[in-house]
Design a protein around this motif. Structure first.
Motif, PDB file in Angstrom:
ATOM      1  N   ASP A  47       1.361   5.497  -0.357  1.00 45.60           N
ATOM      2  CA  ASP A  47       0.696   6.780  -0.109  1.00 45.60           C
ATOM      3  C   ASP A  47       1.720   7.888  -0.265  1.00 45.60           C
ATOM      4  O   ASP A  47       2.676   7.984   0.510  1.00 45.60           O
ATOM      5  CB  ASP A  47       0.106   6.798   1.303  1.00 45.60           C
ATOM      6  N   ALA A  53      -4.703   2.631   4.960  1.00 43.78           N
ATOM      7  CA  ALA A  53      -4.498   1.243   4.541  1.00 43.78           C
ATOM      8  C   ALA A  53      -5.811   0.476   4.556  1.00 43.78           C
ATOM      9  O   ALA A  53      -6.090  -0.322   3.653  1.00 43.78           O
ATOM     10  CB  ALA A  53      -3.472   0.570   5.453  1.00 43.78           C
ATOM     11  N   ILE A  86      -3.755  -7.243   5.525  1.00 46.97           N
ATOM     12  CA  ILE A  86      -4.084  -5.823   5.409  1.00 46.97           C
ATOM     13  C   ILE A  86      -5.572  -5.592   5.631  1.00 46.97           C
ATOM     14  O   ILE A  86      -5.979  -4.599   6.237  1.00 46.97           O
ATOM     15  CB  ILE A  86      -3.617  -5.285   4.045  1.00 46.97           C
ATOM     16  N   PRO A 116      -5.292  -3.650   9.446  1.00 48.32           N
ATOM     17  CA  PRO A 116      -4.709  -2.465   8.800  1.00 48.32           C
ATOM     18  C   PRO A 116      -3.990  -1.580   9.811  1.00 48.32           C
ATOM     19  O   PRO A 116      -4.403  -1.481  10.967  1.00 48.32           O
ATOM     20  CB  PRO A 116      -5.940  -1.752   8.223  1.00 48.32           C
ATOM     21  N   ARG A 175      -7.949   0.917   1.445  1.00 49.09           N
ATOM     22  CA  ARG A 175      -7.464   0.440   0.150  1.00 49.09           C
ATOM     23  C   ARG A 175      -8.110  -0.869  -0.262  1.00 49.09           C
ATOM     24  O   ARG A 175      -8.200  -1.179  -1.445  1.00 49.09           O
ATOM     25  CB  ARG A 175      -5.948   0.227   0.192  1.00 49.09           C
ATOM     26  N   VAL A 195       0.851  -1.181   0.000  1.00 49.83           N
ATOM     27  CA  VAL A 195       0.000   0.000   0.000  1.00 49.83           C
ATOM     28  C   VAL A 195       0.888   1.233   0.000  1.00 49.83           C
ATOM     29  O   VAL A 195       1.689   1.438   0.926  1.00 49.83           O
ATOM     30  CB  VAL A 195      -0.934   0.024   1.221  1.00 49.83           C
ATOM     31  N   GLN A 201       2.147  -0.051   4.226  1.00 46.36           N
ATOM     32  CA  GLN A 201       1.922  -1.401   4.738  1.00 46.36           C
ATOM     33  C   GLN A 201       2.202  -2.406   3.638  1.00 46.36           C
ATOM     34  O   GLN A 201       1.912  -2.165   2.461  1.00 46.36           O
ATOM     35  CB  GLN A 201       0.484  -1.574   5.264  1.00 46.36           C
TER      36      GLN A 201
END
Length: 331
Positions: A210, A232, A223, A227, A235, A208, A216
């Protein structure tokens, strides 16, 4: 098989920090999906692994070999771009065969014909083999682009939203085929998508991203179920996780500002009253849109539910997530 290691990768484009000190290992035989919105750094990561761009700091190794300063050809990777890239003057057959004609591969004509035929059948374009690339639809062009990568046996497959231009049925078919190809070949895939279904159904691991940071990395289940942040958690999962003020329900831990409730984390039949605002019957389940203390949320219920808009249901959180004011997980 070749493990891919990204070590403290940083990349700037002018004043824009596209990738910020990213470290990640793609294990042997893994199918890794990179998730994040536009600008998160997904495509930049692929381009650094492929050698199309060079990092400002950090390095890339494939199979234990530092490839940071190697050319794309030296890295033996195959990349599928979001926008198909074909030779317009060639037929589909010639486009698919082109990567196999490298003198380094030493394939004879019969081997090339067999590989091209197998890939064309799998991608449902066998009937188009003698068409010029310019005579294809956009979806057909993308299938040929995918095929040009699949006919080879590279050390790494890199794919940048390769199914985005295809219709829903073909996307579903190719999700299965790509996963089978990866499993049978053992070649690692690094795959970019915005599609949560693709991530949940295809990935062995998800990264993940960003704003250029890896927030993560783990299995889709890890996940989804654990999370590290609101970002996260958002997502993965359809419908998306409900993020509400933590004080709407009793029992929030110290420091919690938000409560995160996936649809299945909302238990019905007891607790606080909520009003049904919309009911969606989806065949295998019913999706309920609720209004709870002036906040909208979504949950799921039995496929044969008789609930209707305006009905009142009682709800309570069931093993929810809590997050602080910054969005970080509070345990």
């Amino acid at each position: 098989m070749a493990e891919i290691t990204l070590s403290n990768l940083t990349k700037r484009f002018g004043d824009t920090l596209a990738l910020d000190n990213v470290s990640m290992t793609v294990p042997n035989g893994a199918f890794v999906v990179l998730l994040g919105p536009t600008g998160a750094g997904k495509t930049t990561t692929l381009r650094l692994v492929s050698g199309l761009d060079q990092p400002d700091a950090g390095g890339v190794s494939i199979g234990g070999v530092d490839v940071t300063r190697m050319t794309p050809a030296q890295r033996n990777v195959a990349m599928v771009f979001q926008q198909y890239s074909l030779y317009p003057h060639m037929t589909v057959r010639e486009n698919l065969a082109f990567p196999l004609k490298s003198p380094l591969l030493r394939y004879d004509d019969a081997q090339i014909a067999r590989k091209v035929g197998e890939v064309a059948e799998m991608l449902q374009i066998a009937h188009k083999l003698d068409n010029k690339a310019t005579a294809l639809s956009g979806g057909e062009m993308q299938r040929v682009s995918i095929g040009r990568a699949l006919v080879r046996r590279p050390e790494v497959y890199l794919m940048d939203e390769p199914l985005s231009s295809l219709d829903a049925k073909l996307r579903a078919d190719l999700r299965v085929e790509l996963k089978n190809i990866q499993a049978q070949s053992g070649v690692p895939f690094l795959y970019v998508t915005h599609d949560q279904i693709e991530a949940m159904t295809m990935a062995s691991h998800v990264g993940v991203l960003d704003h250029g940071r890896l927030v993560q990395f783990g299995t889709p289940r890890e996940i989804y179920e654990d999370p590290v942040s609101v970002y996260a958690a958002s997502r993965l999962g359809l419908p998306r996780i409900n993020i509400l003020p933590a004080d709407l329900f009793a029992g929030a831990p110290s420091g919690a500002r938000f409560i995160g409730l996936r649809p299945e984390q909302i238990r019905q039949g007891d607790g606080d009253e909520s009003r049904v605002t919309r009911v969606e019957h989806l065949g295998d389940q019913t999706r309920l849109h609720l209004k709870f203390r002036n906040h909208d949320l979504i949950t799921v219920t039995d496929a044969h539910s008789g609930l209707r808009s305006g009905d009142i249901v009682q709800i309570t959180p069931d093993a929810p997530f809590y997050f602080d004011a910054s969005g970080a997980r509070v345990h």
